[in-house]
Design a protein around this motif. Structure first.
Motif, PDB file in Angstrom:
ATOM      1  N   LYS A 177     -17.778 -74.079 -33.000  1.00 35.79           N
ATOM      2  CA  LYS A 177     -17.864 -73.283 -31.769  1.00 35.79           C
ATOM      3  C   LYS A 177     -17.756 -71.791 -32.074  1.00 35.79           C
ATOM      4  O   LYS A 177     -18.511 -70.987 -31.530  1.00 35.79           O
ATOM      5  CB  LYS A 177     -16.765 -73.688 -30.790  1.00 35.79           C
ATOM      6  CG  LYS A 177     -17.011 -75.011 -30.086  1.00 35.79           C
ATOM      7  CD  LYS A 177     -15.875 -75.294 -29.114  1.00 35.79           C
ATOM      8  CE  LYS A 177     -16.141 -76.496 -28.258  1.00 35.79           C
ATOM      9  NZ  LYS A 177     -15.072 -76.674 -27.238  1.00 35.79           N
TER      10      LYS A 177
ATOM     11  N   LEU B  87     -19.430 -70.210 -28.990  1.00 34.41           N
ATOM     12  CA  LEU B  87     -19.255 -71.118 -27.853  1.00 34.41           C
ATOM     13  C   LEU B  87     -17.825 -71.009 -27.346  1.00 34.41           C
ATOM     14  O   LEU B  87     -16.907 -70.717 -28.118  1.00 34.41           O
ATOM     15  CB  LEU B  87     -19.565 -72.557 -28.268  1.00 34.41           C
ATOM     16  CG  LEU B  87     -21.010 -72.815 -28.715  1.00 34.41           C
ATOM     17  CD1 LEU B  87     -21.139 -74.213 -29.301  1.00 34.41           C
ATOM     18  CD2 LEU B  87     -21.967 -72.623 -27.551  1.00 34.41           C
TER      19      LEU B  87
ATOM     20  N   ALA C 226     -13.022 -73.958 -24.551  1.00 41.20           N
ATOM     21  CA  ALA C 226     -12.841 -75.090 -23.638  1.00 41.20           C
ATOM     22  C   ALA C 226     -14.188 -75.595 -23.151  1.00 41.20           C
ATOM     23  O   ALA C 226     -15.156 -74.842 -23.058  1.00 41.20           O
ATOM     24  CB  ALA C 226     -11.978 -74.680 -22.454  1.00 41.20           C
ATOM     25  N   ASP C 227     -14.239 -76.884 -22.832  1.00 38.22           N
ATOM     26  CA  ASP C 227     -15.433 -77.506 -22.262  1.00 38.22           C
ATOM     27  C   ASP C 227     -14.975 -78.370 -21.093  1.00 38.22           C
ATOM     28  O   ASP C 227     -14.736 -79.577 -21.247  1.00 38.22           O
ATOM     29  CB  ASP C 227     -16.149 -78.344 -23.327  1.00 38.22           C
ATOM     30  CG  ASP C 227     -17.471 -78.913 -22.853  1.00 38.22           C
ATOM     31  OD1 ASP C 227     -17.716 -78.960 -21.623  1.00 38.22           O
ATOM     32  OD2 ASP C 227     -18.269 -79.326 -23.712  1.00 38.22           O
TER      33      ASP C 227
ATOM     34  N   GLU D 123     -16.327 -79.775 -18.526  1.00 40.85           N
ATOM     35  CA  GLU D 123     -17.094 -80.988 -18.197  1.00 40.85           C
ATOM     36  C   GLU D 123     -16.743 -82.111 -19.173  1.00 40.85           C
ATOM     37  O   GLU D 123     -16.518 -83.247 -18.764  1.00 40.85           O
ATOM     38  CB  GLU D 123     -18.595 -80.704 -18.220  1.00 40.85           C
ATOM     39  CG  GLU D 123     -19.446 -81.908 -17.850  1.00 40.85           C
ATOM     40  CD  GLU D 123     -19.147 -82.498 -16.474  1.00 40.85           C
ATOM     41  OE1 GLU D 123     -19.298 -83.728 -16.309  1.00 40.85           O
ATOM     42  OE2 GLU D 123     -18.729 -81.746 -15.567  1.00 40.85           O
ATOM     43  N   ARG D 124     -16.688 -81.810 -20.449  1.00 42.74           N
ATOM     44  CA  ARG D 124     -16.297 -82.811 -21.457  1.00 42.74           C
ATOM     45  C   ARG D 124     -14.886 -83.319 -21.169  1.00 42.74           C
ATOM     46  O   ARG D 124     -14.621 -84.517 -21.262  1.00 42.74           O
ATOM     47  CB  ARG D 124     -16.374 -82.186 -22.858  1.00 42.74           C
ATOM     48  CG  ARG D 124     -15.650 -82.954 -23.937  1.00 42.74           C
ATOM     49  CD  ARG D 124     -16.563 -83.849 -24.712  1.00 42.74           C
ATOM     50  NE  ARG D 124     -15.839 -84.385 -25.863  1.00 42.74           N
ATOM     51  CZ  ARG D 124     -15.827 -85.671 -26.173  1.00 42.74           C
ATOM     52  NH1 ARG D 124     -16.535 -86.531 -25.486  1.00 42.74           N
ATOM     53  NH2 ARG D 124     -15.146 -86.095 -27.220  1.00 42.74           N
ATOM     54  N   GLU D 125     -13.989 -82.408 -20.810  1.00 46.55           N
ATOM     55  CA  GLU D 125     -12.613 -82.813 -20.506  1.00 46.55           C
ATOM     56  C   GLU D 125     -12.570 -83.760 -19.306  1.00 46.55           C
ATOM     57  O   GLU D 125     -11.859 -84.774 -19.346  1.00 46.55           O
ATOM     58  CB  GLU D 125     -11.752 -81.578 -20.265  1.00 46.55           C
ATOM     59  CG  GLU D 125     -11.557 -80.756 -21.527  1.00 46.55           C
ATOM     60  CD  GLU D 125     -11.002 -79.372 -21.252  1.00 46.55           C
ATOM     61  OE1 GLU D 125     -10.284 -79.185 -20.253  1.00 46.55           O
ATOM     62  OE2 GLU D 125     -11.300 -78.456 -22.056  1.00 46.55           O
TER      63      GLU D 125
ATOM     64  N   HIS E 184      -8.704 -73.571 -31.036  1.00 44.16           N
ATOM     65  CA  HIS E 184     -10.057 -73.011 -30.980  1.00 44.16           C
ATOM     66  C   HIS E 184     -10.013 -71.510 -30.727  1.00 44.16           C
ATOM     67  O   HIS E 184     -10.812 -70.759 -31.321  1.00 44.16           O
ATOM     68  CB  HIS E 184     -10.884 -73.715 -29.913  1.00 44.16           C
ATOM     69  CG  HIS E 184     -11.258 -75.112 -30.277  1.00 44.16           C
ATOM     70  ND1 HIS E 184     -12.096 -75.881 -29.497  1.00 44.16           N
ATOM     71  CD2 HIS E 184     -10.911 -75.909 -31.319  1.00 44.16           C
ATOM     72  CE1 HIS E 184     -12.260 -77.062 -30.053  1.00 44.16           C
ATOM     73  NE2 HIS E 184     -11.527 -77.108 -31.161  1.00 44.16           N
TER      74      HIS E 184
END
Length: 109
Positions: free
Chosen positions: A42, A47, A50-51, A53-55, A91
């Motif tokens: 990332k 990038l 945090a994501d 939608e994935r979470e 991250h």
């Protein structure tokens, strides 16, 4: 059941719990190795850490797995949120410095 029998049974249960705890620690270590690789990827491609939608997808999946396993789904979600918060922190550190600082110094890559 005698006191000796109870003590022996308690010791056996505790050995099982200790073995499971050790396996969990090793599995978490492997999980964090994978998420650190994600963090480096990332960071290299700018990038976000945090994501959401994935979470959301993972929470739904883990809640269903918890129900199937007769584990409290709310507990599974709390555990996941705790782990994800640490992953996002890692991250962010990777994006800022290229490595993760631990009490013993930078984590090996």
């Amino acid at each position: 059941m005698t006191d000796t029998d109870v003590t022996a049974q308690l010791s056996a249960y505790r050995r099982t719990i200790d073995n499971i705890d050790a396996a969990l620690v090793h599995m978490l270590a492997e999980r964090f190795k994978a998420t650190q690789a994600v963090g480096h990827l990332k960071a290299a491609h700018d990038l976000p850490p945090a994501d959401p939608e994935r979470e959301r997808e993972q929470i739904a999946r883990l809640r269903a797995l918890a129900e199937e396993s007769h584990l409290d789904p709310a507990f599974a979600e709390k555990w996941f949120n705790f782990v994800v918060a640490e992953v996002i922190h890692h991250h962010e550190q990777i994006a800022a410095t290229g490595s993760i600082e631990t009490p013993a110094g930078p984590a090996p890559r």
